[in-house]
Scaffold this motif. Structure first.
Motif, PDB file in Angstrom:
ATOM      1  N   LYS A 101       0.815  -1.219   0.000  1.00 44.34           N
ATOM      2  CA  LYS A 101       0.000   0.000   0.000  1.00 44.34           C
ATOM      3  C   LYS A 101       0.850   1.270   0.000  1.00 44.34           C
ATOM      4  O   LYS A 101       0.323   2.359  -0.213  1.00 44.34           O
ATOM      5  CB  LYS A 101      -0.946   0.005   1.206  1.00 44.34           C
ATOM      6  CG  LYS A 101      -1.931  -1.137   1.215  1.00 44.34           C
ATOM      7  CD  LYS A 101      -3.040  -0.900   0.227  1.00 44.34           C
ATOM      8  CE  LYS A 101      -4.103  -1.976   0.400  1.00 44.34           C
ATOM      9  NZ  LYS A 101      -5.311  -1.695  -0.294  1.00 44.34           N
ATOM     10  N   GLN A 102       2.153   1.138   0.199  1.00 41.40           N
ATOM     11  CA  GLN A 102       3.044   2.301   0.145  1.00 41.40           C
ATOM     12  C   GLN A 102       3.337   2.719  -1.292  1.00 41.40           C
ATOM     13  O   GLN A 102       3.816   3.821  -1.532  1.00 41.40           O
ATOM     14  CB  GLN A 102       4.363   1.993   0.873  1.00 41.40           C
ATOM     15  CG  GLN A 102       4.198   1.584   2.325  1.00 41.40           C
ATOM     16  CD  GLN A 102       3.463   2.621   3.154  1.00 41.40           C
ATOM     17  OE1 GLN A 102       3.681   3.819   3.010  1.00 41.40           O
ATOM     18  NE2 GLN A 102       2.566   2.159   4.007  1.00 41.40           N
ATOM     19  N   ILE A 103       3.057   1.826  -2.247  1.00 38.47           N
ATOM     20  CA  ILE A 103       3.279   2.131  -3.663  1.00 38.47           C
ATOM     21  C   ILE A 103       1.930   2.507  -4.272  1.00 38.47           C
ATOM     22  O   ILE A 103       1.009   1.693  -4.292  1.00 38.47           O
ATOM     23  CB  ILE A 103       3.911   0.937  -4.402  1.00 38.47           C
ATOM     24  CG1 ILE A 103       5.283   0.631  -3.778  1.00 38.47           C
ATOM     25  CG2 ILE A 103       4.031   1.220  -5.898  1.00 38.47           C
ATOM     26  CD1 ILE A 103       5.967  -0.594  -4.329  1.00 38.47           C
ATOM     27  N   GLY A 110      -2.394  -1.275  -4.324  1.00 38.11           N
ATOM     28  CA  GLY A 110      -1.032  -1.653  -3.970  1.00 38.11           C
ATOM     29  C   GLY A 110      -0.609  -2.982  -4.572  1.00 38.11           C
ATOM     30  O   GLY A 110       0.445  -3.514  -4.233  1.00 38.11           O
ATOM     31  N   ILE A 111      -1.411  -3.543  -5.490  1.00 34.79           N
ATOM     32  CA  ILE A 111      -1.087  -4.837  -6.096  1.00 34.79           C
ATOM     33  C   ILE A 111      -0.091  -4.624  -7.235  1.00 34.79           C
ATOM     34  O   ILE A 111      -0.362  -3.880  -8.179  1.00 34.79           O
ATOM     35  CB  ILE A 111      -2.340  -5.549  -6.643  1.00 34.79           C
ATOM     36  CG1 ILE A 111      -3.347  -5.799  -5.515  1.00 34.79           C
ATOM     37  CG2 ILE A 111      -1.946  -6.869  -7.329  1.00 34.79           C
ATOM     38  CD1 ILE A 111      -4.697  -6.323  -6.003  1.00 34.79           C
ATOM     39  N   LEU A 112       1.044  -5.296  -7.117  1.00 30.96           N
ATOM     40  CA  LEU A 112       2.071  -5.262  -8.150  1.00 30.96           C
ATOM     41  C   LEU A 112       2.286  -6.683  -8.652  1.00 30.96           C
ATOM     42  O   LEU A 112       2.276  -7.629  -7.865  1.00 30.96           O
ATOM     43  CB  LEU A 112       3.389  -4.730  -7.585  1.00 30.96           C
ATOM     44  CG  LEU A 112       3.352  -3.423  -6.790  1.00 30.96           C
ATOM     45  CD1 LEU A 112       4.741  -3.080  -6.280  1.00 30.96           C
ATOM     46  CD2 LEU A 112       2.778  -2.304  -7.613  1.00 30.96           C
ATOM     47  N   ALA A 113       2.500  -6.822  -9.946  1.00 34.96           N
ATOM     48  CA  ALA A 113       2.736  -8.136 -10.558  1.00 34.96           C
ATOM     49  C   ALA A 113       4.191  -8.229 -11.009  1.00 34.96           C
ATOM     50  O   ALA A 113       4.792  -7.233 -11.419  1.00 34.96           O
ATOM     51  CB  ALA A 113       1.809  -8.331 -11.755  1.00 34.96           C
ATOM     52  N   PHE A 114       4.727  -9.448 -10.937  1.00 37.56           N
ATOM     53  CA  PHE A 114       6.120  -9.690 -11.314  1.00 37.56           C
ATOM     54  C   PHE A 114       6.229 -11.012 -12.058  1.00 37.56           C
ATOM     55  O   PHE A 114       5.526 -11.970 -11.737  1.00 37.56           O
ATOM     56  CB  PHE A 114       7.011  -9.766 -10.065  1.00 37.56           C
ATOM     57  CG  PHE A 114       7.061  -8.493  -9.282  1.00 37.56           C
ATOM     58  CD1 PHE A 114       8.052  -7.562  -9.508  1.00 37.56           C
ATOM     59  CD2 PHE A 114       6.101  -8.231  -8.309  1.00 37.56           C
ATOM     60  CE1 PHE A 114       8.096  -6.377  -8.780  1.00 37.56           C
ATOM     61  CE2 PHE A 114       6.132  -7.056  -7.583  1.00 37.56           C
ATOM     62  CZ  PHE A 114       7.128  -6.124  -7.821  1.00 37.56           C
ATOM     63  N   LYS A 122      11.538  -8.499  -3.181  1.00 36.73           N
ATOM     64  CA  LYS A 122      12.197  -7.253  -2.782  1.00 36.73           C
ATOM     65  C   LYS A 122      11.179  -6.166  -2.437  1.00 36.73           C
ATOM     66  O   LYS A 122      11.528  -5.147  -1.839  1.00 36.73           O
ATOM     67  CB  LYS A 122      13.115  -6.766  -3.893  1.00 36.73           C
ATOM     68  CG  LYS A 122      14.271  -7.711  -4.170  1.00 36.73           C
ATOM     69  CD  LYS A 122      15.071  -7.274  -5.362  1.00 36.73           C
ATOM     70  CE  LYS A 122      16.141  -8.309  -5.679  1.00 36.73           C
ATOM     71  NZ  LYS A 122      16.873  -7.974  -6.898  1.00 36.73           N
ATOM     72  N   TYR A 123       9.923  -6.375  -2.828  1.00 37.70           N
ATOM     73  CA  TYR A 123       8.883  -5.364  -2.637  1.00 37.70           C
ATOM     74  C   TYR A 123       7.879  -5.728  -1.548  1.00 37.70           C
ATOM     75  O   TYR A 123       7.041  -4.910  -1.184  1.00 37.70           O
ATOM     76  CB  TYR A 123       8.132  -5.128  -3.951  1.00 37.70           C
ATOM     77  CG  TYR A 123       8.985  -4.459  -4.997  1.00 37.70           C
ATOM     78  CD1 TYR A 123       8.926  -3.082  -5.181  1.00 37.70           C
ATOM     79  CD2 TYR A 123       9.845  -5.200  -5.799  1.00 37.70           C
ATOM     80  CE1 TYR A 123       9.706  -2.458  -6.136  1.00 37.70           C
ATOM     81  CE2 TYR A 123      10.632  -4.585  -6.763  1.00 37.70           C
ATOM     82  CZ  TYR A 123      10.557  -3.213  -6.924  1.00 37.70           C
ATOM     83  OH  TYR A 123      11.343  -2.608  -7.870  1.00 37.70           O
ATOM     84  N   GLY A 124       7.924  -6.963  -1.062  1.00 41.91           N
ATOM     85  CA  GLY A 124       6.984  -7.371  -0.023  1.00 41.91           C
ATOM     86  C   GLY A 124       6.775  -8.869  -0.009  1.00 41.91           C
ATOM     87  O   GLY A 124       7.510  -9.626  -0.647  1.00 41.91           O
ATOM     88  N   LYS A 125       5.741  -9.300   0.723  1.00 39.89           N
ATOM     89  CA  LYS A 125       5.409 -10.720   0.824  1.00 39.89           C
ATOM     90  C   LYS A 125       4.857 -11.202  -0.516  1.00 39.89           C
ATOM     91  O   LYS A 125       3.903 -10.646  -1.047  1.00 39.89           O
ATOM     92  CB  LYS A 125       4.361 -10.934   1.913  1.00 39.89           C
ATOM     93  CG  LYS A 125       3.971 -12.391   2.085  1.00 39.89           C
ATOM     94  CD  LYS A 125       2.926 -12.551   3.182  1.00 39.89           C
ATOM     95  CE  LYS A 125       2.606 -14.023   3.350  1.00 39.89           C
ATOM     96  NZ  LYS A 125       1.325 -14.394   2.824  1.00 39.89           N
ATOM     97  N   VAL A 126       5.433 -12.271  -1.037  1.00 38.94           N
ATOM     98  CA  VAL A 126       5.073 -12.777  -2.360  1.00 38.94           C
ATOM     99  C   VAL A 126       3.826 -13.667  -2.284  1.00 38.94           C
ATOM    100  O   VAL A 126       3.721 -14.539  -1.416  1.00 38.94           O
ATOM    101  CB  VAL A 126       6.246 -13.569  -2.983  1.00 38.94           C
ATOM    102  CG1 VAL A 126       5.862 -14.128  -4.339  1.00 38.94           C
ATOM    103  CG2 VAL A 126       7.480 -12.683  -3.092  1.00 38.94           C
ATOM    104  N   LEU A 127       2.917 -13.428  -3.212  1.00 43.17           N
ATOM    105  CA  LEU A 127       1.713 -14.248  -3.359  1.00 43.17           C
ATOM    106  C   LEU A 127       1.688 -14.853  -4.757  1.00 43.17           C
ATOM    107  O   LEU A 127       2.036 -14.183  -5.730  1.00 43.17           O
ATOM    108  CB  LEU A 127       0.451 -13.394  -3.186  1.00 43.17           C
ATOM    109  CG  LEU A 127       0.280 -12.628  -1.887  1.00 43.17           C
ATOM    110  CD1 LEU A 127      -0.896 -11.673  -1.990  1.00 43.17           C
ATOM    111  CD2 LEU A 127       0.095 -13.582  -0.727  1.00 43.17           C
TER     112      LEU A 127
END
Length: 141
Positions: A101-103, A110-114, A122-127
């Protein structure tokens, strides 16, 4: 050789296509199919193919809300997201996700995909995709 050619042809036929591939997200032009906002940042954009046409979204949350609204959350495998770092298109079911939520994201999710688990970590807890959908269903009751 025949098996490789046959497998390649089968994979090509199964790939949803528009002019031979995935449609491009036109920043500043395309609107989100769920919320109607203009898509301005490809890092958060998503695509979904319903078997007839492509839908575009400004945030992974809008994709999830749309799939829920049309009772197709189980159809996440027909969706694509963009890697937060490179912008590359990744099949949604194969991507890794974090919620940070900081991004700032278009819908504040705050959902980022990789594409890569190590980069995501590196950005948080991975799901995984399944974990993301389960979390979404629990919180969006």
């Amino acid at each position: 050789m025949v098996a490789v050619v046959g497998a390649t042809a089968f994979a090509f036929l199964r790939l949803p296509s528009q002019a031979g591939g995935l449609p491009e997200v036109r920043l500043g032009v395309d609107k989100c199919a769920y919320c109607g906002m203009i898509i301005v940042d490809v890092r958060f954009a998503a695509l979904y193919y319903d078997g007839r046409r492509w839908e575009k979204f400004d945030d992974v949350l809008c994709l999830l809300d749309f799939l829920r609204a049309v009772d197709k959350l189980g159809d996440f495998g027909n969706a694509y997201v963009h890697d937060y770092v490179s912008g590359a298109v990744v099949k949604a079911s194969d991507a890794y996700y974090i919620i940070n939520k900081q991004i700032p994201t278009p819908m504040g999710s705050g959902i980022l995909a990789f594409a890569d688990r190590n980069t995501a970590s590196k950005y948080g807890k991975v799901l995984t995709a399944t974990e993301l959908i389960n979390k979404y269903q629990q919180e969006r009751v």
